[in-house]
Write a protein that holds these residues in place. Sequence first.
Motif, PDB file in Angstrom:
ATOM      1  N   UNK A  91      34.924  32.258 -19.362  1.00 15.09           N
ATOM      2  CA  UNK A  91      33.589  32.155 -18.801  1.00 15.09           C
ATOM      3  C   UNK A  91      32.582  32.898 -19.660  1.00 15.09           C
ATOM      4  N   UNK A  92      31.382  33.123 -19.123  1.00 16.19           N
ATOM      5  CA  UNK A  92      30.363  33.864 -19.857  1.00 16.19           C
ATOM      6  C   UNK A  92      30.869  35.271 -20.199  1.00 16.19           C
ATOM      7  N   UNK A  93      30.476  35.781 -21.361  1.00 20.00           N
ATOM      8  CA  UNK A  93      30.989  37.060 -21.858  1.00 20.00           C
ATOM      9  C   UNK A  93      30.859  38.193 -20.847  1.00 20.00           C
ATOM     10  N   UNK A  94      29.714  38.302 -20.188  1.00 25.33           N
ATOM     11  CA  UNK A  94      29.526  39.418 -19.252  1.00 25.33           C
ATOM     12  C   UNK A  94      30.432  39.279 -18.032  1.00 25.33           C
ATOM     13  N   UNK A  95      30.654  38.069 -17.564  1.00 22.90           N
ATOM     14  CA  UNK A  95      31.532  37.848 -16.408  1.00 22.90           C
ATOM     15  C   UNK A  95      32.988  38.097 -16.776  1.00 22.90           C
ATOM     16  N   UNK A 145      47.163  39.614  -7.466  1.00 23.20           N
ATOM     17  CA  UNK A 145      46.780  38.263  -7.871  1.00 23.20           C
ATOM     18  C   UNK A 145      45.701  37.677  -6.971  1.00 23.20           C
ATOM     19  N   UNK A 146      45.888  37.783  -5.662  1.00 29.83           N
ATOM     20  CA  UNK A 146      44.894  37.231  -4.733  1.00 29.83           C
ATOM     21  C   UNK A 146      43.553  37.939  -4.900  1.00 29.83           C
ATOM     22  N   UNK A 147      43.585  39.245  -5.134  1.00 33.09           N
ATOM     23  CA  UNK A 147      42.345  39.995  -5.356  1.00 33.09           C
ATOM     24  C   UNK A 147      41.656  39.555  -6.637  1.00 33.09           C
ATOM     25  N   UNK A 148      42.443  39.275  -7.678  1.00 29.42           N
ATOM     26  CA  UNK A 148      41.849  38.815  -8.934  1.00 29.42           C
ATOM     27  C   UNK A 148      41.219  37.437  -8.744  1.00 29.42           C
ATOM     28  N   UNK A 149      41.853  36.563  -7.984  1.00 29.69           N
ATOM     29  CA  UNK A 149      41.264  35.252  -7.694  1.00 29.69           C
ATOM     30  C   UNK A 149      39.905  35.443  -7.017  1.00 29.69           C
ATOM     31  N   UNK A 150      39.843  36.350  -6.039  1.00 30.97           N
ATOM     32  CA  UNK A 150      38.576  36.612  -5.342  1.00 30.97           C
ATOM     33  C   UNK A 150      37.506  37.123  -6.307  1.00 30.97           C
ATOM     34  N   UNK A 194      32.300  33.766 -11.123  1.00 30.19           N
ATOM     35  CA  UNK A 194      32.155  32.483 -11.792  1.00 30.19           C
ATOM     36  C   UNK A 194      33.039  32.317 -13.018  1.00 30.19           C
ATOM     37  N   UNK A 195      34.147  33.047 -13.037  1.00 29.63           N
ATOM     38  CA  UNK A 195      35.098  32.973 -14.151  1.00 29.63           C
ATOM     39  C   UNK A 195      36.195  31.974 -13.790  1.00 29.63           C
ATOM     40  N   UNK A 196      36.662  31.239 -14.787  1.00 30.44           N
ATOM     41  CA  UNK A 196      37.724  30.254 -14.596  1.00 30.44           C
ATOM     42  C   UNK A 196      39.018  30.757 -15.236  1.00 30.44           C
ATOM     43  N   UNK A 197      40.142  30.162 -14.841  1.00 32.61           N
ATOM     44  CA  UNK A 197      41.422  30.514 -15.441  1.00 32.61           C
ATOM     45  C   UNK A 197      42.514  30.620 -14.409  1.00 32.61           C
TER      46      UNK A 197
END
Length: 98
Positions: free
Chosen positions: A52-56, A22-27, A33-36
Amino acid sequence: MMIAELTRHLLIEGRVQGVYYRASMVEQATRLGVRGWVRNLRDGPVEAVVQGPADAVQAVIDWAQRGPAQARVTRVAVADMAAAEFEAFEGFVQRGTA
């Protein structure tokens, strides 16, 4: 020109709890620049919503299939989310276990 935004629900299975997932995914999400949010589920998987943007968003999904070094991901189920199913997120956070 507005960049298309996507929202995806992820269910990540395998050895994904107790390995800094989880912490790695937050990083990763923050860097891209993805939110959630991301959280553990009591029965073993990790659940996340990425927006967020499709590529991100795709970059986070690609990362989710590997996870951090100690993880052993066996499956990532990805589902589209309709606008009515989610809120507009600010930042990317780790939520409590559900």
